[in-house]
Design a protein around this motif. Structure first.
Motif, short mmCIF file in Angstrom:
data_model
loop_
_atom_site.label_atom_id
_atom_site.label_comp_id
_atom_site.label_asym_id
_atom_site.label_seq_id
_atom_site.Cartn_x
_atom_site.Cartn_y
_atom_site.Cartn_z
N ALA A 1 66.01 -34.40 -25.81
CA ALA A 1 66.16 -33.05 -25.25
C ALA A 1 67.45 -32.93 -24.46
O ALA A 1 68.19 -31.94 -24.57
N PHE A 2 67.75 -33.95 -23.66
CA PHE A 2 68.99 -33.93 -22.88
C PHE A 2 70.21 -34.03 -23.78
O PHE A 2 71.31 -33.59 -23.42
N ALA A 3 70.03 -34.63 -24.97
CA ALA A 3 71.15 -34.80 -25.90
C ALA A 3 71.53 -33.51 -26.60
O ALA A 3 72.65 -33.41 -27.12
N GLY A 4 70.64 -32.53 -26.65
CA GLY A 4 71.00 -31.31 -27.38
C GLY A 4 69.87 -30.34 -27.58
O GLY A 4 69.82 -29.65 -28.61
N GLY A 5 68.93 -30.28 -26.67
CA GLY A 5 67.87 -29.28 -26.74
C GLY A 5 66.81 -29.58 -27.78
O GLY A 5 66.63 -30.73 -28.21
N ARG A 6 66.12 -28.52 -28.20
CA ARG A 6 64.98 -28.68 -29.10
C ARG A 6 65.30 -29.35 -30.43
O ARG A 6 64.51 -30.16 -30.91
N PRO A 7 66.44 -29.02 -31.08
CA PRO A 7 66.72 -29.69 -32.37
C PRO A 7 66.80 -31.22 -32.24
O PRO A 7 66.24 -31.95 -33.05
N ARG A 8 67.50 -31.71 -31.21
CA ARG A 8 67.61 -33.15 -31.02
C ARG A 8 66.29 -33.74 -30.56
O ARG A 8 65.94 -34.87 -30.91
N GLU A 9 65.55 -33.00 -29.77
CA GLU A 9 64.22 -33.45 -29.33
C GLU A 9 63.31 -33.64 -30.54
O GLU A 9 62.60 -34.65 -30.65
N ALA A 10 63.34 -32.66 -31.46
CA ALA A 10 62.53 -32.76 -32.67
C ALA A 10 62.99 -33.91 -33.55
O ALA A 10 62.17 -34.62 -34.15
N ALA A 11 64.31 -34.13 -33.61
CA ALA A 11 64.84 -35.23 -34.43
C ALA A 11 64.33 -36.57 -33.92
O ALA A 11 63.91 -37.43 -34.71
N VAL A 12 64.37 -36.77 -32.60
CA VAL A 12 63.89 -38.04 -32.04
C VAL A 12 62.40 -38.22 -32.35
O VAL A 12 61.95 -39.33 -32.66
N ALA A 13 61.64 -37.15 -32.28
CA ALA A 13 60.20 -37.24 -32.55
C ALA A 13 59.90 -37.68 -33.98
O ALA A 13 58.87 -38.31 -34.24
N THR A 14 60.82 -37.39 -34.92
CA THR A 14 60.56 -37.78 -36.31
C THR A 14 60.67 -39.29 -36.51
O THR A 14 60.28 -39.79 -37.58
N VAL A 15 61.20 -40.01 -35.53
CA VAL A 15 61.16 -41.48 -35.62
C VAL A 15 59.74 -41.95 -35.82
O VAL A 15 59.46 -42.83 -36.65
N PHE A 16 58.81 -41.36 -35.07
CA PHE A 16 57.42 -41.77 -35.14
C PHE A 16 56.82 -41.45 -36.51
O PHE A 16 56.02 -42.22 -37.03
N VAL A 17 57.23 -40.34 -37.10
CA VAL A 17 56.72 -39.98 -38.43
C VAL A 17 57.17 -41.00 -39.46
O VAL A 17 56.36 -41.54 -40.23
N GLY A 18 58.48 -41.29 -39.51
CA GLY A 18 58.99 -42.25 -40.48
C GLY A 18 58.40 -43.63 -40.31
O GLY A 18 58.02 -44.29 -41.28
N ALA A 19 58.30 -44.08 -39.05
CA ALA A 19 57.78 -45.42 -38.79
C ALA A 19 56.31 -45.55 -39.16
O ALA A 19 55.88 -46.55 -39.75
N PHE A 20 55.53 -44.52 -38.86
CA PHE A 20 54.10 -44.61 -39.13
C PHE A 20 53.79 -44.44 -40.61
O PHE A 20 52.75 -44.90 -41.08
N VAL A 21 54.68 -43.82 -41.38
CA VAL A 21 54.52 -43.81 -42.84
C VAL A 21 54.65 -45.24 -43.38
O VAL A 21 53.88 -45.67 -44.23
N VAL A 22 55.63 -45.98 -42.87
CA VAL A 22 55.79 -47.39 -43.26
C VAL A 22 54.55 -48.18 -42.87
O VAL A 22 54.04 -49.00 -43.65
#
Length: 235
Positions: free
Chosen positions: A179-200
């Motif tokens: 969020a500090f890096a660039g608001g909602r878009p960057r906040e959402a991008a960081v959250a997708t780490v969990f999606v990709g990792a948990f698919v694996v």
């Protein structure tokens, strides 16, 4: 923290001490430190070289800071989890030192995506700190929730750790950095780490019944790559 650094990087800071359950608590912190260091490399490199060269330097620096351990885990996991094999044969393939076509193709695709995604964005130390913090958080959560499928290995010492509070504070810290890096878009991008990792992790759970050290590395690398691609999207 020394044990977490020794487990997640090649730094000679605590190699004599095997990781234990307390080591997990430092995974998000070490991830944030690695990401911040890579962000610094990104920021400095782009002031000297074109964006594509700077992006390649960041990817190379990540391989150096992790001792290629996580990339090796990704490649071993690709060879073991993707082909049509029996469960026992998958584990045997993942334990072999050589790699096959699934590993090479996966590694090439992932590295290409990471370089091109970074090259398309402005350098951000906080973004990489958040993404790498999230990826190491997922490793702690996976190690705490899935069965370990080998009789022995580096990950045996961290089994049974208190993954719930670690997952919570890692999630909050990583998404906040985004969020500090660039608001909602960057906040959402960081959250997708969990999606990709948990698919694996879900694929590993289905095909080998749990996780190995290679799966932890693969989950982290895939999660980071997904987040970088999402962050590079034209929002």
């Amino acid at each position: 923290m020394r044990r977490a650094l020794a487990f997640l990087t090649p730094l000679p800071v605590g190699a004599a001490d095997p990781p234990d359950r307390r080591t997990l608590a430092w995974f998000p912190v070490v991830g944030a430190l690695i990401g911040a260091a890579l962000g610094g490399v990104w920021w400095g490199s782009e002031r000297i070289w074109p964006a594509a060269v700077a992006a390649a330097i960041v990817v190379a620096a990540d391989l150096a800071l992790t001792g290629m351990l996580h990339l090796d885990g990704l490649m071993d996991s690709a060879d073991g989890l993707l082909p049509h094999l029996s469960r026992q044969r998958r584990l045997e393939v993942m334990a072999q030192p050589d790699v096959g076509s699934f590993a090479v193709a996966t590694a090439v695709a992932v590295i290409a995506l990471r370089v091109t995604a970074l090259a398309s964005m402005q350098p951000s130390v906080l973004l990489l700190a958040g993404v790498w913090c999230a990826s190491r958080t997922t490793m702690a959560v996976i190690a705490g929730t899935l069965p370990y499928v080998r009789d022995q290995g580096l990950a045996t010492g961290i089994l049974g750790g208190a993954w719930r509070p670690i997952g919570l504070y890692g999630l909050i810290a990583s998404v906040s950095l985004g969020a500090f890096a660039g608001g909602r878009p960057r906040e959402a991008a960081v959250a997708t780490v969990f999606v990709g990792a948990f698919v694996v992790a879900a694929l590993a759970r289905r095909r080998i019944g749990g996780f190995t050290g290679d799966v932890l590395g693969a989950a982290g690398v895939i999660g980071e790559t997904v987040a970088l691609v999402v962050a590079a999207a034209k929002w």
